[in-house]
Motif scaffolding. Structure first.
Motif, PDB file in Angstrom:
ATOM      1  N   LEU A   7      42.250  30.752  31.148  1.00  0.00           N
ATOM      2  CA  LEU A   7      43.257  29.711  30.952  1.00  0.00           C
ATOM      3  C   LEU A   7      44.000  29.879  29.626  1.00  0.00           C
ATOM      4  O   LEU A   7      45.154  29.476  29.508  1.00  0.00           O
ATOM      5  N   ALA A   8      43.336  30.482  28.642  1.00  0.00           N
ATOM      6  CA  ALA A   8      43.963  30.661  27.328  1.00  0.00           C
ATOM      7  C   ALA A   8      44.737  31.971  27.214  1.00  0.00           C
ATOM      8  O   ALA A   8      45.561  32.122  26.301  1.00  0.00           O
ATOM      9  N   ALA A   9      44.495  32.913  28.123  1.00  0.00           N
ATOM     10  CA  ALA A   9      45.130  34.231  28.036  1.00  0.00           C
ATOM     11  C   ALA A   9      46.642  34.114  28.200  1.00  0.00           C
ATOM     12  O   ALA A   9      47.139  33.337  29.011  1.00  0.00           O
ATOM     13  N   ARG A  10      47.360  34.941  27.457  1.00  0.00           N
ATOM     14  CA  ARG A  10      48.825  34.912  27.500  1.00  0.00           C
ATOM     15  C   ARG A  10      49.420  36.163  28.128  1.00  0.00           C
ATOM     16  O   ARG A  10      50.627  36.223  28.372  1.00  0.00           O
ATOM     17  N   GLY A  11      48.615  37.187  28.372  1.00  0.00           N
ATOM     18  CA  GLY A  11      49.124  38.430  28.924  1.00  0.00           C
ATOM     19  C   GLY A  11      49.455  38.327  30.402  1.00  0.00           C
ATOM     20  O   GLY A  11      48.934  37.473  31.116  1.00  0.00           O
ATOM     21  N   GLU A  12      50.319  39.221  30.860  1.00  0.00           N
ATOM     22  CA  GLU A  12      50.647  39.277  32.284  1.00  0.00           C
ATOM     23  C   GLU A  12      49.499  39.864  33.095  1.00  0.00           C
ATOM     24  O   GLU A  12      49.333  39.551  34.267  1.00  0.00           O
ATOM     25  N   TYR A  13      48.712  40.741  32.483  1.00  0.00           N
ATOM     26  CA  TYR A  13      47.502  41.276  33.088  1.00  0.00           C
ATOM     27  C   TYR A  13      46.304  40.757  32.294  1.00  0.00           C
ATOM     28  O   TYR A  13      46.342  40.711  31.060  1.00  0.00           O
ATOM     29  N   VAL A  14      45.248  40.384  33.006  1.00  0.00           N
ATOM     30  CA  VAL A  14      44.029  39.888  32.363  1.00  0.00           C
ATOM     31  C   VAL A  14      42.874  40.804  32.749  1.00  0.00           C
ATOM     32  O   VAL A  14      42.658  41.069  33.933  1.00  0.00           O
ATOM     33  N   VAL A  15      42.152  41.293  31.751  1.00  0.00           N
ATOM     34  CA  VAL A  15      40.983  42.143  31.964  1.00  0.00           C
ATOM     35  C   VAL A  15      39.758  41.384  31.469  1.00  0.00           C
ATOM     36  O   VAL A  15      39.807  40.727  30.423  1.00  0.00           O
ATOM     37  N   MET A  16      38.656  41.453  32.213  1.00  0.00           N
ATOM     38  CA  MET A  16      37.409  40.834  31.792  1.00  0.00           C
ATOM     39  C   MET A  16      36.325  41.900  31.694  1.00  0.00           C
ATOM     40  O   MET A  16      36.249  42.804  32.521  1.00  0.00           O
ATOM     41  N   MET A  17      35.510  41.806  30.654  1.00  0.00           N
ATOM     42  CA  MET A  17      34.400  42.732  30.497  1.00  0.00           C
ATOM     43  C   MET A  17      33.340  42.092  29.613  1.00  0.00           C
ATOM     44  O   MET A  17      33.601  41.133  28.892  1.00  0.00           O
ATOM     45  N   ASP A  18      32.113  42.628  29.678  1.00  0.00           N
ATOM     46  CA  ASP A  18      31.000  42.087  28.913  1.00  0.00           C
ATOM     47  C   ASP A  18      31.018  42.591  27.479  1.00  0.00           C
ATOM     48  O   ASP A  18      31.644  43.610  27.157  1.00  0.00           O
ATOM     49  N   ALA A  19      30.280  41.880  26.616  1.00  0.00           N
ATOM     50  CA  ALA A  19      30.243  42.202  25.192  1.00  0.00           C
ATOM     51  C   ALA A  19      28.993  42.969  24.792  1.00  0.00           C
ATOM     52  O   ALA A  19      28.772  43.204  23.609  1.00  0.00           O
ATOM     53  N   ASP A  20      28.170  43.374  25.764  1.00  0.00           N
ATOM     54  CA  ASP A  20      26.879  43.992  25.432  1.00  0.00           C
ATOM     55  C   ASP A  20      26.934  45.513  25.321  1.00  0.00           C
ATOM     56  O   ASP A  20      25.917  46.157  25.077  1.00  0.00           O
TER      57      ASP A  20
END
Length: 276
Positions: free
Chosen positions: A115-128
């Motif tokens: 909801l906070a992302a501003r990009g036209e493409y959104v990528v999700m990944m883990d931090a581990d």
């Protein structure tokens, strides 16, 4: 952060990934009716990277060092960490957007970031450290060439896992068979949270899940909405430090319940109270 838009070559219909790995297609995109044959290079788009994290201070430096220049903004969603996760993220990347999640669970963290992302493409990944940010251009390549939702797969040529236990492998295989059977799909991986999508389709994804089941919910809703889905090979690495927050049996049960509640013909689900 310095912005360096990706400019990747395009080919007809199903382009190969930038490194030549094969693509596993679920839904082929229709050709753009207004695009000229000689104009196949898509314009650059802004990219947001959403990284949920809880007590990952020792892993953040490696993850942030690997983020490619094609990413325009990084959002770290902190799950009430008791270590130096937030401070480490700010030190490693002064321009990072630090957001607290509004409730417990990975699903809540991801929804907060989306909801906070501003990009036209959104990528999700883990931090581990189990997912390499260097693979992000592969995901963007297919978003730039007509696909709406791109997911990593450990089970297509070029992918793999150095951290998949026998019980997790069996669980993933069983849950995947449920999805493919219910939706007539031919996906190769389900419980893997390295994905990218076009932000305008966030409403179609209609996310409500609180925990790790959000990854399955995203895929099911993408299938149900008729989004054009591509799978790209991804290598799952061992967690670099610390212990996982995933509990194979209990989280697997939650994923199965989500799949059954979302099956075609099931009653509509009441949105989660903790949805941001």
């Amino acid at each position: 952060m310095t912005t360096r838009p990706t400019r990747l070559p395009a080919t007809a219909d199903a382009p190969p990934s930038p490194d030549g790995h094969p693509l596993r297609r679920s839904t082929d995109p229709a050709p753009h009716p207004l695009r000229r044959a000689e104009d196949r290079t898509p314009p650059p788009c802004t990219v947001s990277l959403v990284v949920p994290a809880r007590n990952e201070a020792r892993n953040i430096p490696w993850v942030f060092e690997q983020i490619p220049d094609c990413v325009d903004e990084v959002l770290l969603i902190d799950g009430d960490s008791s270590d130096a996760t937030v401070r480490m993220a700010a030190e490693c990347m002064p321009g990072v957007r630090l957001l607290p999640q509004s409730g417990p669970g990975k699903g809540n963290a991801l929804r907060t970031g989306f909801l906070a992302a501003r990009g036209e493409y959104v990528v999700m990944m883990d931090a581990d450290g189990s997912m390499s940010p260097a693979e992000i251009p592969h995901f963007l390549h297919f978003l730039q060439h007509g696909y709406d939702f791109v997911k990593g797969s450990r089970f297509v040529a070029g992918g793999g896992s150095l951290d998949l236990t026998r019980i997790r492998r069996l669980g993933n295989r069983g849950l995947l068979s449920v999805v493919n059977r219910l939706y007539g799909a031919s996906l190769t991986d389900l419980c893997y949270g390295f994905c990218a999508f076009r932000r305008p389709f966030l409403d179609q994804l209609d996310l409500h899940a609180v925990g790790f089941e959000i990854e399955a919910e995203m895929i099911v809703h993408a299938l149900r909405s008729g989004l054009r889905i591509a799978e790209v090979p991804s290598l799952e690495l061992p967690r670099r430090s610390g212990s996982s927050n995933l509990h194979a049996v209990s989280d697997g049960t939650r994923i199965l319940r989500t799949l059954l509640s979302e099956r075609p013909g099931a009653h509509p689900r009441v949105p989660a109270r903790s949805a941001p």
